[in-house]
Design a protein around this motif. Structure first.
Motif, PDB file in Angstrom:
ATOM      1  N   SER A 221       0.796  -1.230   0.000  1.00 56.76           N
ATOM      2  CA  SER A 221       0.000   0.000   0.000  1.00 56.76           C
ATOM      3  C   SER A 221       0.823   1.271   0.000  1.00 56.76           C
ATOM      4  O   SER A 221       0.313   2.348  -0.301  1.00 56.76           O
ATOM      5  CB  SER A 221      -0.904   0.016   1.240  1.00 56.76           C
ATOM      6  OG  SER A 221      -0.119   0.125   2.418  1.00 56.76           O
ATOM      7  N   GLY A 222       2.098   1.151   0.381  1.00 60.82           N
ATOM      8  CA  GLY A 222       2.910   2.351   0.572  1.00 60.82           C
ATOM      9  C   GLY A 222       2.977   2.757   2.028  1.00 60.82           C
ATOM     10  O   GLY A 222       3.635   3.732   2.378  1.00 60.82           O
TER      11      GLY A 222
ATOM     12  N   VAL B  97       6.525  -6.913   3.507  1.00 53.09           N
ATOM     13  CA  VAL B  97       7.288  -7.123   2.272  1.00 53.09           C
ATOM     14  C   VAL B  97       8.700  -7.595   2.605  1.00 53.09           C
ATOM     15  O   VAL B  97       9.211  -8.566   2.022  1.00 53.09           O
ATOM     16  CB  VAL B  97       7.335  -5.832   1.430  1.00 53.09           C
ATOM     17  CG1 VAL B  97       8.448  -5.912   0.382  1.00 53.09           C
ATOM     18  CG2 VAL B  97       6.004  -5.584   0.736  1.00 53.09           C
ATOM     19  N   ASN B  98       9.335  -6.918   3.542  1.00 57.64           N
ATOM     20  CA  ASN B  98      10.705  -7.284   3.914  1.00 57.64           C
ATOM     21  C   ASN B  98      10.769  -8.644   4.595  1.00 57.64           C
ATOM     22  O   ASN B  98      11.713  -9.409   4.372  1.00 57.64           O
ATOM     23  CB  ASN B  98      11.301  -6.205   4.823  1.00 57.64           C
ATOM     24  CG  ASN B  98      11.837  -5.018   4.052  1.00 57.64           C
ATOM     25  OD1 ASN B  98      12.995  -5.004   3.634  1.00 57.64           O
ATOM     26  ND2 ASN B  98      11.001  -4.019   3.838  1.00 57.64           N
TER      27      ASN B  98
ATOM     28  N   VAL C  91      13.536   0.072   6.114  1.00 56.11           N
ATOM     29  CA  VAL C  91      12.449   0.740   5.388  1.00 56.11           C
ATOM     30  C   VAL C  91      12.750   2.241   5.353  1.00 56.11           C
ATOM     31  O   VAL C  91      13.128   2.818   6.373  1.00 56.11           O
ATOM     32  CB  VAL C  91      11.090   0.480   6.083  1.00 56.11           C
ATOM     33  CG1 VAL C  91       9.986   1.302   5.433  1.00 56.11           C
ATOM     34  CG2 VAL C  91      10.761  -1.009   6.044  1.00 56.11           C
ATOM     35  N   PRO C  92      12.625   2.888   4.202  1.00 57.37           N
ATOM     36  CA  PRO C  92      12.947   4.307   4.086  1.00 57.37           C
ATOM     37  C   PRO C  92      12.133   5.187   5.038  1.00 57.37           C
ATOM     38  O   PRO C  92      10.972   4.901   5.351  1.00 57.37           O
ATOM     39  CB  PRO C  92      12.613   4.627   2.625  1.00 57.37           C
ATOM     40  CG  PRO C  92      12.756   3.314   1.919  1.00 57.37           C
ATOM     41  CD  PRO C  92      12.270   2.292   2.905  1.00 57.37           C
ATOM     42  N   ASP C  93      12.748   6.286   5.481  1.00 51.46           N
ATOM     43  CA  ASP C  93      12.123   7.186   6.454  1.00 51.46           C
ATOM     44  C   ASP C  93      10.797   7.753   5.987  1.00 51.46           C
ATOM     45  O   ASP C  93       9.889   7.969   6.800  1.00 51.46           O
ATOM     46  CB  ASP C  93      13.069   8.340   6.790  1.00 51.46           C
ATOM     47  CG  ASP C  93      14.219   7.905   7.702  1.00 51.46           C
ATOM     48  OD1 ASP C  93      14.176   6.767   8.208  1.00 51.46           O
ATOM     49  OD2 ASP C  93      15.151   8.706   7.903  1.00 51.46           O
TER      50      ASP C  93
ATOM     51  N   GLN D 208      13.334  -1.094  -2.330  1.00 48.38           N
ATOM     52  CA  GLN D 208      14.176  -1.236  -1.127  1.00 48.38           C
ATOM     53  C   GLN D 208      14.334  -2.694  -0.732  1.00 48.38           C
ATOM     54  O   GLN D 208      15.427  -3.152  -0.384  1.00 48.38           O
ATOM     55  CB  GLN D 208      13.567  -0.426   0.023  1.00 48.38           C
ATOM     56  CG  GLN D 208      14.245  -0.644   1.379  1.00 48.38           C
ATOM     57  CD  GLN D 208      13.527  -1.660   2.256  1.00 48.38           C
ATOM     58  OE1 GLN D 208      12.311  -1.716   2.298  1.00 48.38           O
ATOM     59  NE2 GLN D 208      14.300  -2.500   2.936  1.00 48.38           N
ATOM     60  N   ALA D 209      13.244  -3.442  -0.801  1.00 49.05           N
ATOM     61  CA  ALA D 209      13.287  -4.849  -0.389  1.00 49.05           C
ATOM     62  C   ALA D 209      13.843  -5.756  -1.479  1.00 49.05           C
ATOM     63  O   ALA D 209      14.290  -6.867  -1.194  1.00 49.05           O
ATOM     64  CB  ALA D 209      11.887  -5.314   0.008  1.00 49.05           C
TER      65      ALA D 209
END
Length: 246
Positions: A29-30, A38-39, A179-181, A72-73
């Motif tokens: 979903s974001g 996901v990770n 996970v990005p900030d 990212q993942a």
């Protein structure tokens, strides 16, 4: 946190083995919860994990964040745009209700949002059947306890790895997983309609729910909201209700 992540990854691997499936799939979903899942599934089954972006009249920023999480993942992904499908189905239903003069406008926003969630669920299960994967849910402890999910929508999944993690614990896990900030610190929102946020809709905050779940003292107003949400959403955490056998 390393131990917690390793235990969750091992649990996911055990579920894959136990059910005889080939892998795991999740809707992206974001938001922070799906980013963590996901990770986790990428670590659990690196070659058989799939993240699916499911835009449906969605905020473009959410879709951008979903792609950031995918990148990212390093997980395999696909995008299935449900906007046209939703519009066709929802307008057809509204037309029939109008014909019967039974369209309740005050209920349409929620009906619209829930239909989106259920279309996403149906899409994930269609893909899961193709790949022989389990559908992985993203609900955390706060959402599960309060029933802040759509029955047979984002609540319609096979397994829920984060169900015992508070929102704060999910945030800490997201940091550990890289996970990005911009995902970690964004305002939590189910993206149900423009300007919608989880906490505004619930009438309390994740911090208060987390404190309540930990047995800490919180203001009476927040406690009443949380307990009411838990009570009225009990049906969401159970299979379909049935009478006693006679």
């Amino acid at each position: 946190m390393q131990e917690k992540v390793e235990r969750l990854v091992a649990w996911l691997q055990a579920k894959v083995k136990e059910t005889g499936v080939k892998g795991l799939i999740v809707g992206v979903s974001g938001g922070i919860d799906s980013a963590v899942v996901v990770n986790l599934i990428k670590r659990a089954v690196p070659d058989h994990s799939l993240g699916v972006i499911l835009p449906c009249k969605s905020n473009p920023e959410d879709m951008e964040h979903a792609q950031i999480v995918i990148d990212q993942a390093g997980i395999d992904s696909m995008t299935v745009d449900l906007t046209e499908t939703h519009q066709t189905l929802f307008s057809t239903i509204q037309t029939q209700l109008n014909n019967k003069d039974e369209l309740h406008q005050d209920q349409q926003q929620l009906a619209d949002a829930n239909l989106r969630a259920r279309l996403r669920m149906s899409t994930l299960y269609t893909l899961a059947a193709n790949y022989q994967y389990l559908v992985v849910g993203t609900d955390n402890a706060a959402e599960w306890y309060t029933g802040y999910f759509t029955k047979y929508g984002d609540g319609g999944v096979d397994i829920v790895p984060l169900v015992h993690q508070t929102k704060g614990e999910v945030k800490e896990m997201a940091k550990y997983l890289g996970v990005p900030d911009e995902i970690i610190y964004k305002q939590p929102s189910a993206g149900l309609w423009e300007g919608q946020t989880d906490e505004n809709e619930m009438g309390t905050s994740y911090e208060m729910i987390d404190r309540y779940l930990k047995g800490e003292s919180i203001p009476d107003q927040d406690k009443e909201i949380i307990e009411r949400m838990h009570r009225t959403s009990q049906h969401k955490r159970e299979i379909a209700s049935s009478p006693d056998k006679f």
